[in-house]
Design an enzyme around this catalytic site. Structure first.
Site, short mmCIF file in Angstrom:
data_model
loop_
_atom_site.label_atom_id
_atom_site.label_comp_id
_atom_site.label_asym_id
_atom_site.label_seq_id
_atom_site.Cartn_x
_atom_site.Cartn_y
_atom_site.Cartn_z
N ASN A 146 0.83 -1.21 0.00
CA ASN A 146 0.00 0.00 0.00
C ASN A 146 0.86 1.26 0.00
O ASN A 146 0.57 2.23 -0.71
CB ASN A 146 -0.93 0.01 1.22
CG ASN A 146 -2.05 -1.00 1.10
OD1 ASN A 146 -2.45 -1.38 0.01
ND2 ASN A 146 -2.56 -1.45 2.24
N HIS A 149 -1.40 -6.94 5.57
CA HIS A 149 -2.55 -7.02 6.47
C HIS A 149 -2.19 -7.73 7.78
O HIS A 149 -3.03 -8.41 8.37
CB HIS A 149 -3.73 -7.71 5.78
CG HIS A 149 -4.32 -6.90 4.68
ND1 HIS A 149 -5.28 -7.39 3.83
CD2 HIS A 149 -4.07 -5.62 4.26
CE1 HIS A 149 -5.61 -6.46 2.94
NE2 HIS A 149 -4.88 -5.38 3.18
N TYR A 164 -0.48 -8.90 -3.07
CA TYR A 164 0.12 -7.67 -2.55
C TYR A 164 1.62 -7.62 -2.82
O TYR A 164 2.17 -6.54 -3.06
CB TYR A 164 -0.15 -7.54 -1.04
CG TYR A 164 -1.50 -6.93 -0.75
CD1 TYR A 164 -1.67 -5.56 -0.65
CD2 TYR A 164 -2.62 -7.75 -0.58
CE1 TYR A 164 -2.92 -5.01 -0.40
CE2 TYR A 164 -3.88 -7.21 -0.33
CZ TYR A 164 -4.02 -5.84 -0.25
OH TYR A 164 -5.25 -5.29 0.00
#
Length: 796
Positions: free
Chosen positions: A217, A267, A276
């Protein structure tokens, strides 16, 4: 206004010797530093970076009239024209099927709308689409961008729904589209779009490395900030994006990011080298290429950790071009992607990252890519129409420039930090998925992966050499029995969709998960506690060359439900009739046939492999046709029925078993005769112990003793005073002892090997030699990361 083709690629190639131009020329980024140093003043440097980013997105060095590009580009044009024909700007939507403020879809309609505009922009900019330079198409892109700005994505809107759509999904697509169509945008339009980015992705989004601003992210946020800086000619934004990448680089010991053992977690609780991890290596490879040689080049020395991750983190989990599903998280339930596409996309990112690597790294990585490409068992990699034109060109260039094809590796690879392990024999690859207090049973969220309940309960997936490359990509996830994942021990207690909570909330209260490996062999174990059940068990896997010895003990439950240990749940495809032979008897291939074998010694599934049951065991088999839908496991999937045939083998432990056990040897890729011969060879590998306190095997022929000690105990010549996983491998005059402590308390473990030892030749600093002579005594202080501690000795 430029020509209908948009900004000239010739202009880009003349202005910059880096980025995607290097893809076409087969050069490396460091070799282009001299050219980059001659860049014009700041304003021109922004333009150079913009053109470079455009080229990275669209690709270069390909012939638009040749395959696979011609078909891919034509399909891109068709998609763009369909989007154009259905676009109908209205209050609350840009397309009728994508409401921007619908309660059911939240903010997803916004990101999907930006995605369609991006497709239209690419079709306008790319050659060979049938819409190249189309004035109507590009006018519609501008109108659509303006409409989304006015309706929803502007500096006055308060975000709702999923944060990701506002900070990453929509913002990334908006900036990328603006780069492609830059020469058609007025200053006012560009000002609106960058103002919206400043509102939803302010500098504060990367001020602290925590929450949603970590790992992949964070990389995505930096990508948005960098392109916003390039488009707005804002040096501070680009510098911020570069500097905010630095927290992504170092190894972590908890939470999101890369670990020294090669693990990648996102996460907090999810093994995520795929999905990811793909996003992270994608963003980093692009940003390294974008900024190389510029005022804002990434010079942080920890950047090398990202380069090292190619061979440390990604390559061990790629098998013949596919990324093993054990690290794809909830993405396994997505209809539009699979292990094949995930792996091939990551291969393209590695090819891009190679442009900025050292010559030695570049050559090794290209050799890996060529090996994976050559061994791919399904659609040829370089013809996969699911890949973008840019990625196809990257892979083609990497394969053509590869000095040779790297062979498939053999042996085990353990990832303790994410409770995963991989083993490769001479003709197969296998992955093992476990769970603990550190790693979740599975991840569900956003309506995805609703029935992945037992994928962390010891799922042992495998692919044979030359066959079954699509075992898990050919409709497996919507059709497989979620209570019968291969290798797992589970209660048949019914579970609700999303059982245990979303985003990795469901984790078992166990710590003994992991194992020890010496590079050739490995012992791995899992203290299993069932999801939302009373089930407990001790499970061990011993990776021994071309076989995997699987043991289970202490299998106990009190839910009033049957408990099973699944030997295999094999996808036979839509029409498969692969024969099952048990102890020499070939069974009919009738669908719905359920057999019970009170005392089977071996079984063989034609075209797949063999299974040996040491000493004989009661085994069940079922041949069935299973139908499911993608929507049942992912609310974003279709309701169209999917049907596949399965052959399942399992041990039925009965209702509420107490201390049940199982033992079998998996022989992936073995032929029927090989399986029968192995079943008769009782001395190749012996089961020394299979109890709730210790599970162990030995092989005099291989000089191997391996054990998982759940408590203090002994197995063969080996004894420990506490929980540990241990391997002893002997040669003629030497031996290697390897030990790990999966509970990770850091408490010392004393080991006694009842063999004459003359001396210790080498040892890990964590090893203290207490005695040699008639037996060896060691005190080992293991690290808290479950790393394997090694000692080499000379035999007496």
């Amino acid at each position: 206004m430029p020509s209908a083709q948009g900004s000239s690629r010739r202009t880009f190639l003349a202005a910059s010797g880096t980025g995607a131009a290097a893809v076409a020329l087969g050069l490396t980024l460091p070799a282009q530093q001299a050219a980059a140093s001659q860049l014009a003043p700041a304003a021109d440097e922004f333009d150079t970076l913009r053109l470079r980013w455009r080229e990275l997105m669209l690709g270069s060095g390909f012939d638009a009239t040749a395959e696979p590009y011609a078909t891919k580009l034509a399909a891109l044009g068709t998609s763009a024209r369909t989007a154009l024909a259905t676009m109908a700007p209205a209050s609350g939507s840009l397309w009728p099927d994508l409401p921007l403020t619908d309660a059911a879809t939240g903010s997803a309609g916004m990101s999907t709308s930006y995605g369609r505009l991006n497709t239209m922009a690419q079709a306008w900019a790319q050659p060979g689409t049938g819409s190249t330079g189309d004035a109507t198409l590009i006018a519609a892109v501008g109108k659509g961008l303006d409409h989304l700005y006015t309706q929803i994505y502007n500096e006055n809107t308060k975000p709702f729904g999923n944060w990701w759509d506002w900070q990453i999904g929509s913002s990334r697509l908006l900036m990328d589209t603006a780069v492609i169509v830059y020469d058609t945008l007025t200053a006012d339009r560009l000002g609106h779009y960058t103002a919206a980015i400043d509102h939803f992705v302010p500098d504060s989004a990367v001020a602290v490395y925590s929450g949603t601003s970590t790992g992949a992210n964070r990389t995505d946020l930096c990508r948005v900030l960098a392109t916003r800086g390039v488009l707005g000619k804002n040096a501070a934004k680009i510098a911020l994006a570069r500097d905010a990448l630095s927290p992504v680089f170092p190894y972590v010991t908890a939470g999101d990011g890369l670990y020294a053992d090669g693990s990648f977690i996102q996460h907090t609780w999810i093994a995520y080298t795929g999905s990811y991890g793909e996003v992270q290596i994608d963003g980093l490879s692009r940003l390294f290429a974008l900024l190389a040689g510029s005022t804002w080049a990434v010079t942080d020395p920890n950047r090398q950790i990202i380069l090292d991750s190619v061979e440390r983190s990604y390559a061990p989990l790629i098998h013949d071009g596919l990324m093993m599903d054990c690290v794809n998280g909830r993405a396994i339930s997505r209809q539009t992607t699979d292990d094949q596409l995930m792996g091939r996309t990551i291969m393209a990112h590695i090819a891009m990252l190679a442009l900025g690597a050292s010559p030695a790294e570049r050559d090794r990585w290209r050799a890996l890519i060529k090996g994976w490409t050559d061994r791919a068992q399904t659609t040829p990699v370089l013809a996969d129409q699911r890949l973008s034109v840019a990625n196809l060109a990257l892979l083609r260039a990497a394969v053509d420039a590869a000095p040779t094809a790297a062979p498939a590796p053999v042996g085990p690879h353990l990832f303790p930090a994410m409770d995963r392990a991989v083993h490769r024999g001479s003709r197969f690859a296998a992955s093992l998925s476990m769970s603990s207090s550190r790693i979740a049973y599975y991840e569900n969220g956003n309506g995805e992966n609703l029935r992945g309940w037992h994928t962390g309960s010891g799922m042992l997936a495998w692919w044979g050499d030359g066959f079954a490359g699509d075992q898990y990509s050919d409709g497996f996830w919507p059709t497989a029995d979620p209570y019968r994942m291969p290798g797992t021990t589970v209660s048949r207690k019914p579970l609700a969709d999303g059982e245990g909570g979303a985003w990795g909330a469901a984790r078992p209260a166990v710590t003994w998960v992991g194992g020890a490996g010496d590079g050739t062999y490995a012992a791995v174990g899992q203290h299993l506690k069932g999801l939302s059940s009373t089930l407990t068990a001790r499970k061990s896997w011993f990776f021994v060359g071309d076989e995997i010895v699987c043991l289970g003990a202490g299998i106990t439950a009190a839910d009033g439900m049957p408990v099973e240990s699944v030997v295999d749940h094999r996808n036979l495809g839509a029409t498969g009739t692969n024969a099952l032979t048990v102890d020499g008897r070939r069974l009919p291939t009738t669908l719905g046939r359920h057999d019970t074998f009170p005392w089977a010694r071996w079984a063989h599934l034609a075209g797949h492999g063999g299974y040996v049951f040491p000493g004989g065991a009661a085994v069940q088999s079922l041949r069935e046709e299973r139908t499911g839908t993608w929507r049942a496991i992912n609310t974003g999937g279709t309701a169209d029925p999917v049907t596949r045939r399965y052959l399942t083998l399992w041990f039925a432990h009965g209702t509420d078993p107490a201390d049940a056990t199982y033992a079998y040897v998996l022989l992936p890729g073995a032929r029927q005769l090989e399986t029968a011969v192995r079943a008769a060879d009782h001395d190749k590998v012996r089961v020394l112990a299979n109890s709730p306190s210790v599970q162990a095997i030995s092989s005099h022929r291989l000089g191997l003793l391996a054990a998982n000690f759940w408590t203090a105990g002994a197995a063969g010549e080996l004894a420990v005073n506490g929980p540990a996983s241990a391997l002893v491998r002997t040669a003629r005059r030497t031996a290697t002892l390897s030990l790990a402590a999966p509970e990770r308390t850091g408490a010392p473990v004393e080991l006694i090997w009842d063999r004459p030892v003359r001396s210790v030749a080498s040892r890990d600093p964590r090893v203290e030699v207490l005695a040699t002579g008639r037996s060896l005594r060691l005190r080992i202080t293991p690290d808290t990361a479950c790393g394997t501690v090694r000692t080499d000795v000379v035999l007496g």
